[in-house]
Design a protein around this motif. Structure first.
Motif, mmCIF file in Angstrom:
data_model
loop_
_atom_site.group_PDB
_atom_site.id
_atom_site.type_symbol
_atom_site.label_atom_id
_atom_site.label_comp_id
_atom_site.label_asym_id
_atom_site.label_seq_id
_atom_site.Cartn_x
_atom_site.Cartn_y
_atom_site.Cartn_z
ATOM 1 N N GLY A 146 7.195 3.527 -0.029
ATOM 2 C CA GLY A 146 6.326 2.797 0.913
ATOM 3 C C GLY A 146 5.834 3.639 2.074
ATOM 4 O O GLY A 146 5.267 4.711 1.877
ATOM 5 N N GLY A 147 6.059 3.170 3.272
ATOM 6 C CA GLY A 147 5.534 3.845 4.470
ATOM 7 C C GLY A 147 6.477 4.879 5.070
ATOM 8 O O GLY A 147 6.298 5.281 6.228
ATOM 9 N N LYS B 88 1.386 -0.506 -5.677
ATOM 10 C CA LYS B 88 0.687 0.622 -6.289
ATOM 11 C C LYS B 88 1.688 1.692 -6.740
ATOM 12 O O LYS B 88 1.580 2.233 -7.847
ATOM 13 C CB LYS B 88 -0.302 1.196 -5.278
ATOM 14 N N ASP C 133 4.971 7.962 6.793
ATOM 15 C CA ASP C 133 4.312 7.598 8.063
ATOM 16 C C ASP C 133 5.337 7.506 9.192
ATOM 17 O O ASP C 133 5.098 7.987 10.297
ATOM 18 C CB ASP C 133 3.593 6.242 7.936
ATOM 19 N N GLY D 36 -1.763 10.771 -1.015
ATOM 20 C CA GLY D 36 -1.837 9.647 -1.940
ATOM 21 C C GLY D 36 -3.233 9.136 -2.210
ATOM 22 O O GLY D 36 -3.407 8.022 -2.717
ATOM 23 N N TYR D 37 -4.233 9.940 -1.854
ATOM 24 C CA TYR D 37 -5.618 9.493 -2.068
ATOM 25 C C TYR D 37 -6.272 10.407 -3.096
ATOM 26 O O TYR D 37 -6.913 11.391 -2.766
ATOM 27 C CB TYR D 37 -6.359 9.440 -0.729
ATOM 28 N N GLY E 48 0.695 9.013 1.040
ATOM 29 C CA GLY E 48 0.313 9.031 2.449
ATOM 30 C C GLY E 48 -1.046 9.680 2.639
ATOM 31 O O GLY E 48 -1.585 10.308 1.725
ATOM 32 N N LYS E 49 -1.567 9.518 3.839
ATOM 33 C CA LYS E 49 -2.870 10.124 4.154
ATOM 34 C C LYS E 49 -2.710 11.640 4.233
ATOM 35 O O LYS E 49 -1.603 12.138 4.451
ATOM 36 C CB LYS E 49 -3.378 9.570 5.489
ATOM 37 N N ALA F 55 4.893 7.447 -2.189
ATOM 38 C CA ALA F 55 4.528 6.558 -1.085
ATOM 39 C C ALA F 55 3.069 6.159 -1.198
ATOM 40 O O ALA F 55 2.203 6.701 -0.509
ATOM 41 C CB ALA F 55 4.796 7.259 0.251
ATOM 42 N N LEU F 56 2.790 5.231 -2.095
ATOM 43 C CA LEU F 56 1.409 4.752 -2.267
ATOM 44 C C LEU F 56 1.278 3.305 -1.804
ATOM 45 O O LEU F 56 0.251 2.669 -2.013
ATOM 46 C CB LEU F 56 0.993 4.858 -3.746
ATOM 47 N N GLY F 57 2.352 2.790 -1.180
ATOM 48 C CA GLY F 57 2.387 1.360 -0.840
ATOM 49 C C GLY F 57 2.753 0.559 -2.075
ATOM 50 O O GLY F 57 2.532 0.995 -3.206
ATOM 51 N N ALA F 58 3.341 -0.604 -1.847
ATOM 52 C CA ALA F 58 3.720 -1.483 -2.962
ATOM 53 C C ALA F 58 2.597 -2.491 -3.200
ATOM 54 O O ALA F 58 1.982 -2.954 -2.244
ATOM 55 C CB ALA F 58 5.022 -2.208 -2.616
#
Ligand code: UDP
Length: 195
Positions: free
Chosen positions: A187-188, A166, A191, A136-137, A109-110, A161-164
């Motif tokens: 995933g999200g 990734k 968020d 996640g950045y 996540g951010k 939670a890096l999105g799929a």
């Protein structure tokens, strides 16, 4: 395992309660287990991406996060019991009696989002133990330090939670280095929990 083959990928034919029990079972075994929750988009992406397909096929638990995957199983004549969304499975685990003895690590996540998600859980009296949080950045150079932080924190369940895809690829690439019992690609989820 009772699985249903969809597009060459063995999806576990479990209800939400059964999936939760499988994850709880993983907590009593001393090795890393991987849990992914593919939706139809990821199932389709895996058809074009052999690496992703292999990663999904090697999961310890693979649940259908989407009506499309359940529908496909019905069309194939081997119906899956029900949709088991990653978001719901994660929240069931948070609220389970067993969670009292579990250390969670939130990765992804951010910046600030996972912290906000954790705060909201505590505000709702969902008193889970989160032993570490990282956004996640990050760069490749920072990964070693992140893995050290996870391994030093006595984490049982690592939520990624890096999105799929990734997150699935990250978990797979680092699985051997991680001293945790369960990794779940969520995933999200942070968020949504952060609101
Ligand atoms: N995300 C991240 N690092 C990245 C890319 C994405 O931490 O390099 C996070 C993003 O902030 C979001 C989550 O991954 O919280 C899920 O992203 P997305 O909604 O794109 O994925 P999906 O839910 O569709 O898998």
């Amino acid at each position: 395992r009772n699985t249903v083959n969809i597009l060459g990928i063995p999806i576990d034919n479990v209800s939400m309660d059964e999936a939760l029990n499988v994850v709880k079972g993983f907590l009593s075994e001393d090795r890393v287990h991987t849990v992914y929750t593919p939706n139809s988009e990821i199932m389709m992406a895996a058809q074009r991406d052999p690496e992703l397909k292999k990663i999904l096929c090697e999961a310890d638990l693979l649940v259908p996060d989407g009506a499309g995957v359940v529908l496909a199983s019905k069309i194939n004549g081997c119906p899956l019991k029900e949709r088991v969304a990653g978001f719901d499975l994660t929240n069931m685990l948070f609220s389970d009696e067993a969670a009292k003895a579990v250390n969670f690590f939130f990765l992804g996540g951010k910046p600030g989002v996972a912290e906000e998600a954790y705060k909201n859980l505590l505000d709702r009296k969902i008193n889970i133990n989160v032993v570490g949080i990282r956004n996640g950045y990050f760069t490749k150079d920072e990964e070693e330090e992140i893995i050290r932080q996870i391994n030093d924190s006595n984490t049982d369940v690592l939520l990624v939670a890096l999105g799929a895809p990734k997150q699935e690829k990250w978990i797979h690439a680092n699985k051997e280095k991680l001293k945790v019992k369960v990794c779940i690609g969520v995933g999200g989820t942070f968020d949504v929990l952060a609101g």
